[in-house]
Design a protein around this motif. Structure first.
Motif, PDB file in Angstrom:
ATOM      1  N   ALA A 173      -1.214  12.495  18.947  1.00 12.64           N
ATOM      2  CA  ALA A 173       0.205  12.787  19.299  1.00 12.64           C
ATOM      3  C   ALA A 173       1.118  12.949  17.949  1.00 12.64           C
ATOM      4  O   ALA A 173       2.071  13.790  17.872  1.00 12.64           O
ATOM      5  CB  ALA A 173       0.798  11.851  20.558  1.00 12.64           C
TER       6      ALA A 173
ATOM      7  N   LYS B 120       7.327  12.319  25.148  1.00 18.68           N
ATOM      8  CA  LYS B 120       6.126  11.534  25.470  1.00 18.68           C
ATOM      9  C   LYS B 120       5.618  10.198  24.534  1.00 18.68           C
ATOM     10  O   LYS B 120       5.027   8.995  25.218  1.00 18.68           O
ATOM     11  CB  LYS B 120       4.785  12.360  25.327  1.00 18.68           C
ATOM     12  CG  LYS B 120       3.470  11.876  25.569  1.00 18.68           C
ATOM     13  CD  LYS B 120       3.305  11.393  26.778  1.00 18.68           C
ATOM     14  CE  LYS B 120       1.828  10.727  27.154  1.00 18.68           C
ATOM     15  NZ  LYS B 120       1.762  10.047  28.380  1.00 18.68           N
TER      16      LYS B 120
ATOM     17  N   ASN C 181       5.488   6.305  26.532  1.00 16.60           N
ATOM     18  CA  ASN C 181       4.292   5.708  26.476  1.00 16.60           C
ATOM     19  C   ASN C 181       4.250   4.366  26.266  1.00 16.60           C
ATOM     20  O   ASN C 181       4.574   3.932  24.894  1.00 16.60           O
ATOM     21  CB  ASN C 181       3.151   6.284  25.704  1.00 16.60           C
ATOM     22  CG  ASN C 181       1.702   5.824  26.257  1.00 16.60           C
ATOM     23  OD1 ASN C 181       1.330   4.669  26.569  1.00 16.60           O
ATOM     24  ND2 ASN C 181       0.839   6.901  26.131  1.00 16.60           N
TER      25      ASN C 181
END
Length: 290
Positions: free
Chosen positions: A53, A263, A267
């Motif tokens: 990511a 994101k 998380n």
């Protein structure tokens, strides 16, 4: 610990807990070692997922910068500080680089696993420094557009885009000052940090969302202004000329970048562990931690 009664060996335990990991442990592995193996495997997967990511975040950062610079250099005539159209071209470049790219990357600095075992203070300073640079870019971008408007007798702050942009910048400046006072000043009490931190995290994500709204609305507004066949002999926006495709693509990449950053921030397994002061160990960051 021996492999005796009450300590099941690999097959049953592995089928229920670790069958998604590869390769499986040896058949004579004890229950404790299987739990350790599963934990390490899960940690490795989480780390690899984060870096995937984060790599995507960096790639989208570069694409954002390349697209916004290329748009204004190739289609809008380049850059200058002369009270003319070329001065305005600094505005989208500085706002995208500052409010989106630098801001988003500053937000995820704490999530990099390689930094978790290190002293947090240098990373606090890097976080604050990147955000300050981001804020300076945004202020300079506002100076470029206000100066251009004033020199050409154009009204300021009349569009929804300008309202969102100025509110975002004000909130950003307030957020930076509050964060500096709460988290960087040595005299700041722990109780204040505990109180401020949830709002600081929430406001940080909110500012990123507002920055994206401001940037994509500005891109759209600019395209409506400049792509008019009747006034400047360009193909109209509705026909989707190359400039429109490029600028629309920039907007899409900005949204994608923000989604990746959000994101990463959302998380919980990627949150930086905080040390236990009494034990010197690390534990996952919770919303009530200082």
């Amino acid at each position: 610990m021996g492999q005796g009664e009450g300590h099941p060996t690999t097959p049953a335990l592995w089928d229920s807990w670790g069958s998604n990991l590869y390769p499986p442990p040896p058949n004579n592995t004890t229950k404790l070692n299987i739990y350790l193996y599963i934990f390490l495997g899960s940690a490795m997967k989480a780390t690899m997922a984060f870096y995937s990511a984060y790599l995507l975040c960096l790639v989208l950062s570069v694409v954002c910068v390349v697209l916004v610079v290329h748009w204004n250099a190739s289609f809008r005539g380049g850059f200058a500080w002369d009270h003319q159209a070329k001065q305005f071209n600094w505005h989208p470049v500085l706002m995208v680089v500052g409010l989106v790219v630098l801001y988003g990357n500053a937000a995820v600095v704490y999530r990099i696993p390689l930094t978790w075992g290190q002293n947090k203070k240098p990373w606090k300073l890097l976080h604050a420094g990147l955000l300050l640079l981001s804020l300076l870019f945004a202020v300079l971008g506002l100076c470029a557009v206000f100066d251009f408007h004033n020199a050409n007798n154009t009204p300021n702050l009349y569009s929804l885009h300008s309202w969102v942009g100025i509110v975002t910048t004000i909130l950003f400046a307030t957020q930076w000052a509050a964060g500096f006072g709460a988290f960087l000043l040595p005299c700041s009490p722990v109780a204040l940090r505990v109180l401020v931190k949830p709002a600081h995290v929430w406001m940080g994500a909110t500012i990123l969302v507002l920055s994206v709204v401001s940037c994509i609305s500005g891109i759209n507004e600019k395209l409506f202004f400049v792509l008019k066949k009747t006034t400047n002999e360009t193909r109209p926006y509705a026909e989707l000329p190359p400039e429109a495709v490029l600028a629309n693509s920039l907007g899409v990449v900005i949204v994608a970048f923000a989604l990746v950053v959000l994101k990463i921030l959302a998380n919980q397994t990627w949150q930086r562990p905080e040390p236990r002061s009494e034990e010197g160990e690390y534990r996952p960051l919770r919303s009530d931690d200082s």
